[in-house]
Design a protein around this motif. Structure first.
Motif, short mmCIF file in Angstrom:
data_model
loop_
_atom_site.label_atom_id
_atom_site.label_comp_id
_atom_site.label_asym_id
_atom_site.label_seq_id
_atom_site.Cartn_x
_atom_site.Cartn_y
_atom_site.Cartn_z
N LEU A 1 0.81 -1.22 0.00
CA LEU A 1 0.00 0.00 0.00
C LEU A 1 0.85 1.27 0.00
N ALA A 2 2.17 1.14 0.25
CA ALA A 2 2.99 2.36 0.34
C ALA A 2 4.31 2.16 -0.39
N PRO A 3 4.63 3.04 -1.37
CA PRO A 3 5.95 2.96 -2.01
C PRO A 3 7.02 3.22 -0.95
N GLY A 4 8.17 2.56 -1.11
CA GLY A 4 9.27 2.78 -0.16
C GLY A 4 9.61 1.49 0.58
N ARG A 5 10.40 1.64 1.66
CA ARG A 5 10.93 0.46 2.36
C ARG A 5 10.13 0.19 3.64
N THR A 6 9.48 -0.97 3.69
CA THR A 6 8.80 -1.43 4.91
C THR A 6 9.57 -2.65 5.44
N VAL A 7 9.76 -2.68 6.75
CA VAL A 7 10.46 -3.80 7.39
C VAL A 7 9.49 -4.50 8.35
N VAL A 8 9.33 -5.81 8.15
CA VAL A 8 8.46 -6.60 9.03
C VAL A 8 9.35 -7.56 9.81
N MET B 1 -0.33 -1.94 12.19
CA MET B 1 0.67 -1.60 11.15
C MET B 1 0.10 -0.58 10.17
N LEU B 2 -1.15 -0.75 9.75
CA LEU B 2 -1.77 0.20 8.82
C LEU B 2 -1.84 1.60 9.45
N SER B 3 -2.15 1.65 10.75
CA SER B 3 -2.21 2.96 11.43
C SER B 3 -0.83 3.60 11.47
N ALA B 4 0.20 2.77 11.69
CA ALA B 4 1.58 3.30 11.68
C ALA B 4 1.94 3.82 10.29
N MET B 5 1.27 3.31 9.25
CA MET B 5 1.53 3.76 7.87
C MET B 5 0.73 5.02 7.55
N ALA C 1 -2.84 8.77 0.83
CA ALA C 1 -1.62 7.97 0.62
C ALA C 1 -1.12 7.45 1.97
N LEU C 2 -0.38 6.37 1.93
CA LEU C 2 0.21 5.80 3.15
C LEU C 2 1.73 5.84 3.03
N ASN C 3 2.42 5.71 4.16
CA ASN C 3 3.88 5.70 4.17
C ASN C 3 4.40 4.35 4.66
N PRO C 4 5.59 3.98 4.19
CA PRO C 4 6.16 2.71 4.66
C PRO C 4 6.46 2.78 6.16
N THR C 5 6.64 1.62 6.80
CA THR C 5 6.86 1.61 8.25
C THR C 5 7.69 0.39 8.65
N GLU C 6 7.97 0.25 9.91
CA GLU C 6 8.59 -0.96 10.46
C GLU C 6 7.61 -1.54 11.49
N HIS C 7 7.48 -2.87 11.51
CA HIS C 7 6.47 -3.45 12.40
C HIS C 7 6.94 -4.83 12.85
N GLU C 8 6.62 -5.17 14.08
CA GLU C 8 6.96 -6.50 14.63
C GLU C 8 5.70 -7.36 14.70
N VAL C 9 5.77 -8.55 14.13
CA VAL C 9 4.62 -9.46 14.06
C VAL C 9 4.27 -9.97 15.46
#
Ligand code: EPZ
Length: 425
Positions: A34-41, A199-203, A222-230
């Motif tokens: 949903l967001a261009p850029g770098r997301t880390v899970v 995670m979506l809220s963090a984006m 638009a949304l932004n990439p994020t980092e999230h822990e499962v």
């Protein structure tokens, strides 16, 4: 194909940390679309399904770097709009990319999903909801195509006929960038939904009502990439809790929120196991006589269908008749026949399983029919006389990272063996 070989008799003792939840991680990496850029899970489980989902995302143009327990996703400004047929048919959960692709591209095309054989696993609620969000949904030759007029979905009031986990997730991801407000009534409330919403809220998504049957989404542009822990895997935790109870050992399970395993732990107490839960930790001890209880599977916070096979093993050792009612997947009792071949006394009547215990289990050759059934057969092998070979280990690998290693760490005698392929594959 590999098999698990288990020699019964050892009580499990010690501490085990569960991996991140498969049923969350698969959706979180899809949400990265949903967001261009770098997301880390992070805290991603090292399981087959995660690798399969990474392939789907790569096909859509995402650069996926898979490290132990982390996926780094570099999402381009423009992503593909069509999911790869051979991968989607292998991984039923890949239907979850439909909402994100449609939200990003304004159109999406994918084959109807395959996956584990748990009866008819429709996607009618997914598609009906997308249509209510303004998409034109058409079917042709086993493919589904969805197109958002003017390239953007519009907010709508949705109500699910059944609290479907996948439909809630797909529609939530489609709604976060729709034009206007979306309400999803009778939404699923599984902890994995809350993890996705976090995670979506963090984006940058605007979501309220998480954990309740009504989600409300204010669309953003638009949304932004994020980092999230499962979040920790509550079903893996429940599997180890049953293994501790049924082998008469004492096991501490970490890496999971006990509140996510509420009803299974209550049932374990009713059956006669001792259960102590603290922050991020559950300690389960068996060794007492097990009492028969009835179990009914329902959407969260009800008893999870994914714990049904494991509890059939436990109830086969309880004194008296138990009835387990399966309300979610009609074909999940295929496992019961395999358990009966080990000596369990189980009668299937419609969506009820009547289990009469205690019955001694004998090791033999059995077959995993789906990932939870496979794990439950391994647990059955822990208490069976002699050796049990659980074939088709690939099913178990889809949802359990290093199950044999984790069980050996608790004192179990379990190993994996390659099964020589007989003739043509
Ligand atoms: C998710 O499946 C999980 N899978 C399942 O876990 C889990 O058993 C299930 O939720 C229930 O908790 C993943 O998250 C990848 P549903 P999902 O939509 O989303 C029917 C495991 O062992 N249905 O709540 O498919 C459907 O056929 C797996 O880890 C429709 O008919 O579950 C099923 O009978 C197994 N039409 C029931 O609802 C729809 O549009 C539950 O489905 C959607 C669902």
């Amino acid at each position: 194909m590999d098999r698990f070989v288990v020699r019964g008799g050892a009580a499990l003792n010690g501490t085990v940390r569960v991996s991140g939840a498969k049923n969350s991680a698969l959706k979180l990496v899809a949400a990265a679309l949903l967001a261009p850029g770098r997301t880390v899970v992070r805290n991603v489980p090292a399981i087959g399904d995660m690798g399969a989902m990474a392939e789907v995302l790569r096909h859509l143009g995402v650069r996926v770097d898979e490290q132990p327990e982390t996926q780094t996703l570099d999402v381009p400004d423009t992503i593909g709009c069509e999911a790869p047929p051979e991968l989607v048919r292998r991984l039923r959960a890949s239907i979850i990319v439909l909402g994100p692709i449609l939200a990003r591209c304004g159109r999406a095309r994918m084959p109807l999903p395959g996956g584990c054989n748990l009866g008819s696993r429709g996607i009618d609620m997914h598609l009906a909801g997308l249509a209510q969000l303004g998409a034109e949904v058409t079917y042709a030759n086993d493919y589904v195509e969805a197109v958002a007029p003017e390239g953007r979905l519009r907010g709508a009031d949705l109500e699910l006929a059944y609290a479907s986990v996948g439909a809630t997730e797909n529609l939530l991801m489609a709604a976060v960038t729709a034009n206007g407000t979306t309400r999803i009534r009778n939404a699923a409330r599984e902890p994995e939904i809350a993890d996705l919403a976090a995670m979506l809220s963090a984006m940058g998504a605007r979501i309220s009502g998480v954990g309740t049957p009504e989600l409300r989404v204010e669309g953003v542009t638009a949304l932004n990439p994020t980092e999230h822990e499962v979040v920790g895997d509550r079903i893996e935790a429940g599997t180890f809790a049953v293994a501790a109870a049924v082998t008469g050992g004492k096991v501490t399970i970490t890496g999971v929120d006990p509140a996510h395993v509420g009803l299974p732990l209550d049932k374990l107490r009713q059956i006669g196991a001792s259960v102590d839960a603290g922050a991020g930790r559950i300690t389960v001890a068996g060794g007492h006589a097990l009492r028969a209880v009835d179990v009914v599977t329902l959407p969260f916070p009800g008893f999870p269908t994914d714990m049904q096979p494991q509890f059939l093993v436990l109830l086969s050792q309880a004194v008296g008749p138990s009835m387990l009612t399966e309300n979610v997947f009609e074909a999940r009792f295929g496992f019961a026949e395999e358990l009966a071949r080990m000596g369990a006394d189980i009668t299937i009547e419609g969506h009820h399983a009547i289990v009469r215990g205690p019955t001694p289990l004998r090791g033999t050759d059995v077959r995993a029919t789906d990932l939870r059934a496979g794990a439950a057969l391994v647990v059955a092998g822990l208490i069976a006389e002699g050796e049990t070979a659980v074939h088709d280990a690939r099913h178990i690998d889809r949802g359990y990272a290093d199950l044999a290693g984790k069980l050996r760490g608790l004192g179990a005698d379990v190993r994996r063996e390659a099964t020589a392929s007989v003739g043509a594959a």
